[in-house]
Design an enzyme around this catalytic site. Structure first.
Site, PDB file in Angstrom:
ATOM      1  N   LYS A 159      40.776  31.421  25.388  1.00  0.00           N
ATOM      2  CA  LYS A 159      41.293  31.846  24.636  1.00  0.00           C
ATOM      3  C   LYS A 159      41.322  32.341  22.625  1.00  0.00           C
ATOM      4  O   LYS A 159      41.460  33.625  22.564  1.00  0.00           O
ATOM      5  CB  LYS A 159      42.833  30.571  24.884  1.00  0.00           C
TER       6      LYS A 159
ATOM      7  N   LYS B 297      39.974  33.628  37.639  1.00  0.00           N
ATOM      8  CA  LYS B 297      41.022  32.926  37.989  1.00  0.00           C
ATOM      9  C   LYS B 297      42.535  34.656  37.732  1.00  0.00           C
ATOM     10  O   LYS B 297      41.965  35.272  37.006  1.00  0.00           O
ATOM     11  CB  LYS B 297      41.589  31.928  37.572  1.00  0.00           C
TER      12      LYS B 297
ATOM     13  N   LYS C 118      48.202  35.875  34.142  1.00  0.00           N
ATOM     14  CA  LYS C 118      49.233  36.317  33.635  1.00  0.00           C
ATOM     15  C   LYS C 118      48.981  37.403  32.715  1.00  0.00           C
ATOM     16  O   LYS C 118      49.292  38.941  32.629  1.00  0.00           O
ATOM     17  CB  LYS C 118      49.920  35.576  33.114  1.00  0.00           C
TER      18      LYS C 118
HETATM   19  P1  TYM Z   1      50.955  28.177  33.311  1.00  0.00           P
HETATM   20  O1  TYM Z   1      51.838  29.197  32.565  1.00  0.00           O
HETATM   21  O2  TYM Z   1      49.111  29.093  33.165  1.00  0.00           O
HETATM   22  O3  TYM Z   1      50.436  28.449  35.209  1.00  0.00           O
HETATM   23  C1  TYM Z   1      51.841  27.749  35.771  1.00  0.00           C
HETATM   24  C2  TYM Z   1      51.503  27.404  36.974  1.00  0.00           C
HETATM   25  O4  TYM Z   1      50.884  27.901  37.339  1.00  0.00           O
HETATM   26  C3  TYM Z   1      49.668  27.160  38.058  1.00  0.00           C
HETATM   27  N1  TYM Z   1      48.661  29.022  38.106  1.00  0.00           N
HETATM   28  C4  TYM Z   1      47.850  29.341  38.651  1.00  0.00           C
HETATM   29  N2  TYM Z   1      47.186  28.098  40.385  1.00  0.00           N
HETATM   30  C5  TYM Z   1      46.570  29.131  41.212  1.00  0.00           C
HETATM   31  N3  TYM Z   1      46.263  30.071  40.869  1.00  0.00           N
HETATM   32  C6  TYM Z   1      46.196  30.287  39.923  1.00  0.00           C
HETATM   33  N4  TYM Z   1      45.512  31.212  39.799  1.00  0.00           N
HETATM   34  C7  TYM Z   1      47.205  30.077  38.801  1.00  0.00           C
HETATM   35  N5  TYM Z   1      47.590  30.596  37.443  1.00  0.00           N
HETATM   36  C8  TYM Z   1      48.168  29.579  37.056  1.00  0.00           C
HETATM   37  C9  TYM Z   1      48.966  26.771  36.724  1.00  0.00           C
HETATM   38  O5  TYM Z   1      48.357  25.469  36.969  1.00  0.00           O
HETATM   39  C10 TYM Z   1      50.576  25.920  36.657  1.00  0.00           C
HETATM   40  O6  TYM Z   1      50.595  25.089  37.376  1.00  0.00           O
HETATM   41  N6  TYM Z   1      49.461  24.364  30.250  1.00  0.00           N
HETATM   42  C11 TYM Z   1      50.594  24.804  31.284  1.00  0.00           C
HETATM   43  C12 TYM Z   1      51.962  25.014  30.940  1.00  0.00           C
HETATM   44  C13 TYM Z   1      52.604  23.569  30.365  1.00  0.00           C
HETATM   45  C14 TYM Z   1      52.468  22.715  31.493  1.00  0.00           C
HETATM   46  C15 TYM Z   1      53.397  21.886  30.908  1.00  0.00           C
HETATM   47  C16 TYM Z   1      52.762  22.411  33.058  1.00  0.00           C
HETATM   48  C17 TYM Z   1      52.867  23.124  29.645  1.00  0.00           C
HETATM   49  N7  TYM Z   1      53.422  21.754  29.755  1.00  0.00           N
HETATM   50  C18 TYM Z   1      53.403  20.781  30.870  1.00  0.00           C
HETATM   51  C19 TYM Z   1      52.370  21.226  32.907  1.00  0.00           C
HETATM   52  C20 TYM Z   1      53.212  20.290  32.856  1.00  0.00           C
HETATM   53  C21 TYM Z   1      50.329  26.516  31.741  1.00  0.00           C
HETATM   54  O7  TYM Z   1      49.073  27.621  30.818  1.00  0.00           O
HETATM   55  O8  TYM Z   1      50.384  27.018  32.798  1.00  0.00           O
END
Ligand code: TYM
Length: 332
Positions: free
Chosen positions: A112, A197, A200
């Site tokens: 990022k 990946k 979003k």
């Molecule tokens: P985020 O918002 O990017 O994604 C949310 C969840 O979706 C999963 N995910 C995916 N799984 C499979 N294939 C993909 N292409 C894919 N894209 C996203 C992510 O692994 C995630 O589980 N840092 C985290 C948010 C966060 C968080 C936390 C998660 C903040 N605090 C505490 C768990 C616990 C994030 O950016 O997720």
């Protein structure tokens, strides 16, 4: 009962990757087997250049989509991160335990930060400390398990390290959490670029299926997925990432096994067609429920209000204990 915590960032429209990698499992499994909290992590959305009105809109949309995908406010706690001050309070304490080197080693930070630099933007300090805030999200609740997609493995590992380090230095305060991953679709790939990946914040969106995409758009995106050279349908994530990704998505949507499914197809065309229909069918009920919920925003607000109240009560004792343990004078 196990405590489960997970979160999702309102940085863009939610994708099929979010759904298959995380949200669906939260709704179908985690909320029923554990004391589960799910959080729209809006503070995390401020770590890169952002539009305030968009973050607000996407936060509401993420909460609505989480309910639409089956989270039941009677069975779990759904809330918005910034509504519970304990996350930011604990994050500062954990910054006093984490090291600069640890932060700079995080893969997502490197990716990022490089992206921001390529756009001629400076990197916010909060992008560097992002994993500490994420650790605070998890540790504030005495979390045992963190159900996430594969891309979050390193961040959860850091939360473990910080918990262990804090406990060793200042006395046993935090539960040491562990990540759990789905059996298939732990890493859904971009349909146009199957070595990256499905995320979003993809620029063109052509390789990304969004949960609110119209049915025709979903079909088109899957049918136009980039496949590999060669013609036979084999499951090989390294040599044939495009086909393997379709098999993963199909398996995740139909409850099958990607390896077994590969034996049932002799053309890429047939595989794409069935995958497109399977995705449409998986998204249909989510989109229907989303439409109903959008018509009743007051109900979503009430879920978030009650969720924040419950979450606050759960986090406060642990965070207060951490304040005392690290040496801060208790407020009278
Ligand atoms: P985020 O918002 O990017 O994604 C949310 C969840 O979706 C999963 N995910 C995916 N799984 C499979 N294939 C993909 N292409 C894919 N894209 C996203 C992510 O692994 C995630 O589980 N840092 C985290 C948010 C966060 C968080 C936390 C998660 C903040 N605090 C505490 C768990 C616990 C994030 O950016 O997720």
């Amino acid at each position: 009962m196990k405590r489960v915590f997970s979160g999702i960032q309102p940085t863009g429209h939610l994708t099929l990757g979010n759904y298959l990698g995380a949200m669906r499992r939260w709704a179908e499994v985690d909320q029923h087997r554990a004391d589960a909290l799910f959080c729209v992590v809006d503070l995390h959305a401020l770590t890169v250049e952002h539009d305030p009105a968009r973050v607000r809109r996407l936060s509401r949309q993420a909460a609505t989509l989480l309910l639409a995908s089956g989270l039941d406010p009677e069975a779990c706690t759904l809330f918005v991160q910034s509504h519970v001050d304990e996350h930011a309070r604990l994050s500062y304490l954990l910054e006093c335990v984490a090291t600069d080197g640890e932060m700079r080693r995080m893969i997502q930070y490197k990716e990022k930060a490089a992206k921001e630099a390529a756009r001629g933007r400076s990197v916010r300090v909060s992008l560097l400390t992002y994993p500490v805030l994420m650790a605070a999200d998890i540790l504030a609740y005495g979390t045992d398990e963190v159900p996430v997609g594969e891309d979050q493995a390193q961040h959860v590992e850091l939360a473990r390290d910080l918990a262990v380090r804090f406990n060793q230095r200042y006395g046993s305060t935090f539960t040491v959490p562990r990540a759990t991953f789905p059996k298939v679709a732990a890493r859904v790939m971009n349909l146009q670029e199957p070595t990256s990946k499905m995320g979003k914040s993809d620029e063109s969106g052509l390789g990304v299926v969004y949960l609110l995409d119209e049915t025709d758009v979903v079909r088109k995106k899957v049918l136009r997925a980039v496949t590999d050279s060669g013609r036979d349908v084999v499951y090989d994530r390294v040599e044939r990432p495009g086909v393997a990704n379709l098999l993963d998505v199909l398996a995740a949507c139909t409850g099958g096994d990607p390896e077994v499914l590969s034996g049932e197809y002799d053309s890429y065309g047939a595989l794409k067609k069935d995958t497109a229909e399977a995705v449409v069918e998986v998204l249909r009920p989510v989109q229907e429920r989303h439409r109903e919920l959008v018509a009743d925003p007051g109900a979503v607000d009430e879920v978030l209000r009650a969720g924040a109240e419950r979450a606050r009560a759960m986090a406060r004792p642990t965070v207060d204990a951490a304040y005392r343990a690290i040496g801060l004078l208790p407020a009278l």
